[in-house]
Design an enzyme around this catalytic site. Structure first.
Site, PDB file in Angstrom:
ATOM      1  N   ASP A  92     -36.851  38.062  10.171  1.00  0.00           N
ATOM      2  CA  ASP A  92     -35.542  38.377   9.152  1.00  0.00           C
ATOM      3  C   ASP A  92     -34.780  37.126   9.461  1.00  0.00           C
ATOM      4  O   ASP A  92     -34.954  36.444  10.644  1.00  0.00           O
ATOM      5  CB  ASP A  92     -34.952  39.608   9.726  1.00  0.00           C
ATOM      6  CG  ASP A  92     -33.723  39.734   8.779  1.00  0.00           C
ATOM      7  OD1 ASP A  92     -33.747  39.644   7.570  1.00  0.00           O
ATOM      8  OD2 ASP A  92     -32.628  40.300   9.318  1.00  0.00           O
ATOM      9  N   ASP A 112     -30.859  36.736   8.400  1.00  0.00           N
ATOM     10  CA  ASP A 112     -29.412  37.144   8.823  1.00  0.00           C
ATOM     11  C   ASP A 112     -29.408  37.778   9.981  1.00  0.00           C
ATOM     12  O   ASP A 112     -29.886  38.967  10.211  1.00  0.00           O
ATOM     13  CB  ASP A 112     -28.463  37.727   7.516  1.00  0.00           C
ATOM     14  CG  ASP A 112     -28.436  37.039   6.470  1.00  0.00           C
ATOM     15  OD1 ASP A 112     -27.953  35.890   6.557  1.00  0.00           O
ATOM     16  OD2 ASP A 112     -29.010  37.331   5.309  1.00  0.00           O
ATOM     17  N   ASP A 148     -33.295  42.365  13.325  1.00  0.00           N
ATOM     18  CA  ASP A 148     -31.811  43.085  13.866  1.00  0.00           C
ATOM     19  C   ASP A 148     -31.579  44.517  13.472  1.00  0.00           C
ATOM     20  O   ASP A 148     -30.680  45.039  13.874  1.00  0.00           O
ATOM     21  CB  ASP A 148     -31.089  41.947  13.777  1.00  0.00           C
ATOM     22  CG  ASP A 148     -30.235  41.851  12.379  1.00  0.00           C
ATOM     23  OD1 ASP A 148     -31.341  41.868  11.593  1.00  0.00           O
ATOM     24  OD2 ASP A 148     -29.153  42.126  12.068  1.00  0.00           O
TER      25      ASP A 148
END
Length: 353
Positions: A23, A25, A224
């Site tokens: 991922d 961001d 995250d």
């Protein structure tokens, strides 16, 4: 059934898996700036032979722009290394409508480029005779009138698509509203009677797009967010690594429902470069990892208890080992009673988490 404790690896994760599906961001960068330790860790992983692919629910920018940004940050990337939810939703729409169809776009350039790649024609107004409407993250400056155009089109019965429904997105100044919040605006305006078809993580269209574009044989999802990255890995039947550089904190991890439980846990992307100690279930019902022992004190209302070796208690042990042990105790206790999470406030405060 989800995991009852984190997994272990005797070798660095960058050696155990051929491809990292990262991922962006909150994992590689936040607000345009590199997350601490990300550039160095990814460089070492790549030099060791791990293929790095960047899989993002953010549909704002094109793969070209994302790859250029990563390279500027010190993480060399090619356009083909980037997979976006814009690409996934464009394929989903192209499967449903004839080639050359007009699609009302509520989003940024990344979404427009992805639609053109699939032979579709982006338009800006509900009066431009679109056959479908699609929403993707358009950045913090998205004009309110764009949501009105989407509402008009959805209210007329046009098929509605969304690149993703992440309610929030991490940035340099904190957590801001994501595309899911924009989707909710249109849902409310249209009376809540219609649901969009969603392509992004954690749903299958994004996993399909990622597999088609990377060819990964033994992938590791790195993210995250529990409800997108980790659940997406769960749905795809692949292993995952959660890092604490974005949205999720330790308290949320301990409360994770089965489909939100990662295989591995690390503070940041340096976790790719090391193995992870096994979390061992002891005969007394406690869980042990790297000198830490976690258990649930049922008589006190399900409070989590953490005990450490002298080295661990003195700060020489890895706090992530304590988190891993706590996950074993919390997840097993929650599964045993069919829900309900032991109180972790005291132990997390002790660890500074």
């Amino acid at each position: 059934m989800g995991r009852r404790r984190p997994g272990g690896s005797a070798v660095p994760l960058s050696e155990a898996y051929d491809t990292a599906l990262l991922d962006l961001d909150g994992v590689v960068y936040a607000g345009g700036e590199a997350v601490p330790h990300a550039v160095e860790a990814l460089g070492v992983a790549r030099a060791g032979g791990m293929h790095l692919a960047y899989v993002t629910n953010n549909a704002l920018r094109t793969p070209d722009a994302v790859a250029e940004h990563l390279t500027e940050l010190g993480v060399p990337a090619e356009t083909g290394d980037v997979i976006t939810s814009a690409q996934a939703v464009a394929r989903l729409i192209a499967d449903d409508v004839p080639p050359g169809s007009r699609v009302l776009v509520i989003g940024g350039e990344g979404l427009r480029v992805a639609l053109r790649e699939r032979g579709l024609v982006p338009v800006d107004s509900a009066e431009d005779e679109p056959v479908a409407v699609v929403q993707g993250y358009g950045g913090p400056e998205m004009p309110w009138g764009r949501f009105a155009e989407a509402s008009y089109a959805v209210a007329r019965g046009l098929p509605w698509y969304a690149s993703n429904t992440d309610l929030t997105i991490p940035g340099a100044r904190g957590i801001g509203p994501g595309n899911g919040a924009a989707v909710e605006v249109v849902r409310i305006a249209t009376g809540g009677r219609v649901e969009p078809k969603v392509a992004g993580k954690p749903l299958p269209p994004m996993h399909r797009e990622t597999v088609l574009r990377t060819g990964a044989r033994r992938p590791l999802v790195v993210g995250d967010r529990l409800d997108t990255d980790i659940e997406g890995a769960f749905n795809g039947g692949v292993d995952s690594l959660l890092v604490f550089t974005g949205v999720t904190d330790a308290a949320q991890l301990l409360r994770a429902v089965p489909e939100h439980r990662p295989t591995y846990v690390a503070a940041d992307l340096r976790g790719l470069l090391v193995g992870q100690p096994e979390v061992v279930a002891a005969e007394d019902g406690s869980f042990v990892c790297g000198g830490w022992r976690a258990s649930v004190r049922a008589p006190s209302g399900g409070e989590l208890v953490l005990e450490g070796s002298a080295d661990a208690a003195a700060g020489a042990g890895d706090p992530m080992d304590a988190v891993r042990a706590l996950c074993g105790a919390a997840w097993s206790a929650a599964d045993a009673v069919g829900g309900g999470v032991p109180d972790a406030g005291k132990v997390l405060a002790r660890l500074g988490l």
